[in-house]
Design an enzyme around this catalytic site. Structure first.
Site, PDB file in Angstrom:
ATOM      1  N   GLY A   1     -10.209   0.286   5.384  1.00  0.00           N
ATOM      2  CA  GLY A   1     -10.126   1.002   6.620  1.00  0.00           C
ATOM      3  C   GLY A   1      -8.832   1.762   6.773  1.00  0.00           C
ATOM      4  CB  SER A  26      -9.150  -3.693  11.448  1.00  0.00           C
ATOM      5  OG  SER A  26      -9.422  -2.860  12.554  1.00  0.00           O
ATOM      6  CB  ALA A  75      -5.847  -0.323  -1.037  1.00  0.00           C
ATOM      7  CE  LYS A  79      -1.236   0.551   2.015  1.00  0.00           C
ATOM      8  NZ  LYS A  79      -2.131  -0.465   2.508  1.00  0.00           N
ATOM      9  CE  LYS A 121       8.729   2.951   2.110  1.00  0.00           C
ATOM     10  NZ  LYS A 121       7.872   4.030   1.667  1.00  0.00           N
ATOM     11  CE  LYS A 133       1.817  -2.906  -2.085  1.00  0.00           C
ATOM     12  NZ  LYS A 133       0.388  -3.190  -2.076  1.00  0.00           N
TER      13      LYS A 133
END
Length: 163
Positions: A1, A26, A75, A79, A121, A133
């Site tokens: 999403g 969600s 994924a 973030k 990052k 990450k």
């Protein structure tokens, strides 16, 4: 999403998979991406929207095993740096924990390809989000090594990639 996950789904649909499983925690996001993707769905592809979390090992393993999943694009991640800095344990649980669960389920069910969507990052992390990450990338690398060692001589083929 999320923006990355939904864009991946748009691209994956161009390959006309038999089934595209959408795992999203969600409800509004899952509904929105399902509606959006339904408009470009190839006739040979079905969508399976699943409301749940990639941190739920039983759910992830059931989805992979029950649908003969061959390729996973992971994924699921928090973030937004300021939010993860303010909520470091939640960031670690989601970003690292979900990757661990997905990798374990992939190994257990014979998924042939797993792609982790990471971030720049993670390259020299200076914050909790980047570090989480980077840890997720290390989980994928360890999983790939484990799978390679266990598959030697068995003729099994598997690929784990971080992008």
């Amino acid at each position: 999403g999320g923006s990355i996950g939904s864009e991946l789904c748009h691209q994956i649909l161009q390959l006309a998979p038999r089934v595209l499983i959408l795992l999203e925690s969600s409800e509004p996001s899952l509904y929105a991406v399902e509606q959006e993707l339904s408009n470009q769905l190839p006739a040979s592809t079905s969508l399976l929207p699943v409301l749940g979390s990639a941190t739920d090992p039983a759910l992830v393993q059931r989805l992979f095993a029950g649908h003969g999943v061959q390729t996973v694009f992971h994924a699921a991640a928090y973030k937004h740096v300021p939010l993860v800095e303010a909520n470091p344990l939640a960031g670690l649980a989601n970003n690292v924990g979900s990757t661990r669960m997905v990798c374990q389920a992939a190994v257990a069910t014979g998924v042939s390809e797993l792609v982790l969507i990471s971030t720049d990052k993670a390259v020299r992390p200076t914050n909790v989000m980047g570090a989480s990450k980077r840890l997720a990338e290390l989980v994928v690398q360890a999983s790939a090594l484990e799978l390679t060692l266990s598959a030697k001589g068995a003729g099994a083929s598997s690929r784990k990639v971080t992008i």
